[in-house]
Motif scaffolding. Structure first.
Motif, short mmCIF file in Angstrom:
data_model
loop_
_atom_site.label_atom_id
_atom_site.label_comp_id
_atom_site.label_asym_id
_atom_site.label_seq_id
_atom_site.Cartn_x
_atom_site.Cartn_y
_atom_site.Cartn_z
N HIS A 26 -37.20 -4.94 40.15
CA HIS A 26 -36.61 -3.86 41.16
C HIS A 26 -36.78 -2.48 40.45
CE1 HIS A 26 -34.63 -6.44 44.07
NE2 HIS A 26 -34.22 -7.13 43.24
N LEU A 27 -37.33 -1.91 41.22
CA LEU A 27 -37.49 -0.32 40.77
C LEU A 27 -37.16 0.61 42.03
CD1 LEU A 27 -41.20 -0.59 39.22
CD2 LEU A 27 -38.99 -0.52 38.14
N MET A 28 -36.86 1.82 41.59
CA MET A 28 -36.49 2.71 42.73
C MET A 28 -37.07 4.08 42.09
SD MET A 28 -33.00 4.05 44.38
CE MET A 28 -32.21 4.62 43.04
N PHE A 29 -37.55 4.67 42.90
CA PHE A 29 -38.23 6.39 42.70
C PHE A 29 -37.41 7.20 43.69
CE2 PHE A 29 -41.81 3.25 41.81
CZ PHE A 29 -41.65 3.47 40.33
N GLU A 30 -37.56 8.65 43.50
CA GLU A 30 -36.99 9.22 44.35
C GLU A 30 -37.58 10.96 44.22
OE1 GLU A 30 -32.96 9.45 43.46
OE2 GLU A 30 -33.03 10.80 41.64
N THR A 58 -34.55 -16.62 35.41
CA THR A 58 -33.64 -16.57 36.50
C THR A 58 -34.69 -16.32 37.65
OG1 THR A 58 -31.76 -15.69 35.55
CG2 THR A 58 -31.83 -15.37 37.89
N LEU A 59 -34.85 -17.20 38.75
CA LEU A 59 -35.56 -16.87 39.67
C LEU A 59 -35.01 -16.11 40.82
CD1 LEU A 59 -36.98 -20.61 40.57
CD2 LEU A 59 -38.51 -18.66 39.88
N LYS A 60 -35.85 -15.14 41.18
CA LYS A 60 -35.22 -14.14 42.23
C LYS A 60 -34.92 -14.94 43.55
CE LYS A 60 -36.42 -10.27 45.04
NZ LYS A 60 -35.95 -10.55 46.24
N LYS A 61 -33.69 -14.64 43.91
CA LYS A 61 -33.58 -14.92 45.37
C LYS A 61 -34.37 -14.23 46.40
CE LYS A 61 -28.55 -15.64 44.52
NZ LYS A 61 -27.22 -15.12 44.91
N TYR A 62 -34.66 -15.03 47.32
CA TYR A 62 -35.62 -14.72 48.40
C TYR A 62 -35.34 -13.00 48.98
CZ TYR A 62 -38.75 -13.98 52.42
OH TYR A 62 -39.57 -13.55 53.06
N VAL A 63 -34.12 -13.04 49.48
CA VAL A 63 -33.87 -11.86 49.93
C VAL A 63 -32.24 -11.77 50.19
CG1 VAL A 63 -33.99 -12.34 52.38
CG2 VAL A 63 -34.31 -9.68 51.89
N SER A 64 -31.77 -10.66 50.03
CA SER A 64 -30.31 -10.31 50.35
C SER A 64 -29.71 -10.89 51.50
CB SER A 64 -29.83 -9.22 50.19
OG SER A 64 -28.43 -8.82 50.48
N GLU A 65 -28.66 -11.72 51.81
CA GLU A 65 -28.06 -12.20 52.89
C GLU A 65 -27.53 -11.01 53.63
OE1 GLU A 65 -26.67 -15.72 54.22
OE2 GLU A 65 -28.81 -15.83 53.39
N GLN A 66 -27.33 -10.09 53.11
CA GLN A 66 -26.78 -8.79 53.89
C GLN A 66 -28.14 -8.41 54.61
OE1 GLN A 66 -24.55 -6.99 50.33
NE2 GLN A 66 -24.26 -5.89 52.08
N ILE A 67 -29.44 -8.57 54.21
CA ILE A 67 -30.57 -8.11 55.12
C ILE A 67 -31.15 -9.07 55.87
CG2 ILE A 67 -33.02 -7.58 54.74
CD1 ILE A 67 -31.98 -6.28 51.95
N LEU A 68 -31.07 -10.31 55.57
CA LEU A 68 -31.59 -11.51 56.35
C LEU A 68 -30.90 -12.76 56.30
CD1 LEU A 68 -34.06 -11.55 58.09
CD2 LEU A 68 -35.37 -12.76 56.33
N PRO A 69 -29.64 -12.65 57.05
CA PRO A 69 -28.83 -14.01 56.92
C PRO A 69 -29.50 -15.31 57.32
CG PRO A 69 -27.74 -12.20 58.43
CD PRO A 69 -29.12 -11.78 58.06
N GLY A 70 -28.96 -16.32 56.55
CA GLY A 70 -29.45 -17.67 56.59
C GLY A 70 -30.56 -17.99 55.83
N ASN A 134 -29.07 -1.53 41.58
CA ASN A 134 -27.79 -1.64 41.30
C ASN A 134 -27.12 -2.92 42.03
OD1 ASN A 134 -27.64 -0.41 43.59
ND2 ASN A 134 -26.53 1.47 42.83
N GLY A 135 -27.85 -3.53 42.87
CA GLY A 135 -27.30 -4.41 43.78
C GLY A 135 -27.02 -3.93 45.28
N GLU A 136 -26.70 -2.45 45.17
CA GLU A 136 -26.45 -1.89 46.60
C GLU A 136 -27.55 -2.16 47.69
OE1 GLU A 136 -25.64 2.45 48.68
OE2 GLU A 136 -26.02 2.28 46.62
#
Length: 386
Positions: A26-30, A58-70, A134-136
């Protein structure tokens, strides 16, 4: 923009075919958009890259459940923070479809990374949902989305009418007639074109910051980028951004568009770099990449995938538990259509992965084409060359 269907309860994403393991960070620019702006604009990113062989990690989870439930039962092939493979690698910028998320085409990103490409998936604050380093989790901005959609609400018949013209009069139309019709489309979409300008700026900033990193995370991959071998691809609105980057960035050598209507304030400017344009064959939008293809002055390929829909050009092809029916209104009549086309899901992924790899290997790596320039055509594909 995509609806949320039912996903497979337990599923491993399609295994990449390349010789490299796939790493991911994960990266973030501003940056500040305007001089007097006090608040900086965030650019969340996800970087896939060729990694050293990973025995455990550690394999990355596909996408956060908050973004795409299920989607909690979906597993990727990408190892978080794995060591990158030594040497220099070509870089591809990826842009997702409007209102979705960085992982929307993980299958294609992993495939390209497994063949030695670094792929930077770029987010656009307020117009997608993203998990930050940061997980947010940040989600769509309703005001920005409303501004984006105002042109659609002003002319609900715009796309159906254009699709009808493309499949009827447009089949024998001259370049000038295609130009006139496309101009009508672009003139009626000023807000969408304005949003695209911001997306392109995000891409340019992200590229600059990745090539000249100031944060430690970006250093992991930046020193391994071959700056002479950079391309772009994207899906839907992100596909339009990829094509637009050929005009706005000298570093971009070639671009591929996965079923994206070509929104760009410079829409009439001919493409002077290689382009690959892939589109579905349903009546949702019609053969909408005809004019951009005709307007290309460099090598260009127009690929129509039979029995596909717009959503087939995302991971939905791989992760949906079952097809679903949506309803839209065309000419004041309610019309039902399938979210996914009748094309076999595995075949659809093969088509996208194979042609993207073939295209970038030719124009970024300098290799001979195995499919785009030969008679070894793929099933369910109509290919036009220019």
């Amino acid at each position: 923009m995509l609806m949320i269907p039912k996903f497979k309860a337990a599923h491993k994403l399609r295994k990449p075919s390349g010789r490299y393991a796939v790493g991911c960070i994960h990266l973030m620019f501003e940056y500040t958009q305007k001089e007097k702006d006090e608040k900086k604009r965030l650019i969340p990113c996800l970087c896939f890259y060729p990694a050293n062989q990973v025995d455990e990690g550690t394999l990355k989870k596909y996408v956060s459940e908050q973004i795409l439930p299920g989607t909690e039962g979906i597993e990727t092939n990408s190892y978080l923070n794995a060591p990158i493979s030594e040497g220099k690698h070509p870089l591809l910028l990826f842009n997702h479809g409007y209102s979705v998320y960085l992982e929307a085409n993980t299958v294609q990103c992993e495939e390209l990374a497994s063949h030695g490409y670094i792929v930077l998936s770029i987010g656009h604050q307020g117009e997608g949902s993203y998990e930050l380093p940061n997980g947010e989790v940040i989600t769509m901005d309703k005001d920005m989305q409303a501004d984006f959609l105002v042109d659609f609400s002003n002319d609900k018949e715009l796309f159906p009418n254009y699709a009808t013209w493309l499949t009827k009069e447009g089949t024998d139309a001259t370049f000038e007639q295609h130009y006139t019709k496309y101009k009508e489309m672009m003139d009626s979409q000023p807000r969408i074109l304005a949003h695209m300008d911001v997306w392109l700026q995000d891409c340019l900033v992200a590229l600059e910051m990745l090539l000249n990193p100031t944060e430690q995370g970006a250093n992991l991959v930046s020193n391994h980028i071959d700056k002479d071998k950079i391309g772009a691809f994207g899906m839907s609105y992100g596909g339009a951004a990829a094509l637009g980057l050929t005009h706005s960035c000298d570093l971009i050598k070639a671009s591929a568009n996965l079923d994206g209507f070509y929104y760009n304030s410079k829409w009439s400017k001919p493409f002077s770099k290689p382009t690959l344009m892939m589109q579905h064959d349903s009546m949702q939008v019609g053969p909408h990449l005809t004019f951009p293809f005709l307007n290309a002055e460099h090598d260009s390929y127009l690929v129509t995938v039979k029995q596909s829909t717009h959503n087939n050009f995302t991971d939905y092809t791989d992760i949906m538990a079952e097809n679903e029916i949506q309803k839209i209104v065309i000419d004041e009549k309610e019309v039902e259509f399938k979210v996914l086309g009748d094309i076999d899901p595995d075949k659809m992924q093969t088509i996208m992965n194979t042609l993207l790899l073939d295209f970038f290997n030719k124009y970024i790596h300098g290799s001979d084409s195995r499919y785009l320039d030969t008679d070894d055509s793929l099933d369910d594909v109509i290919l036009l060359r220019k």
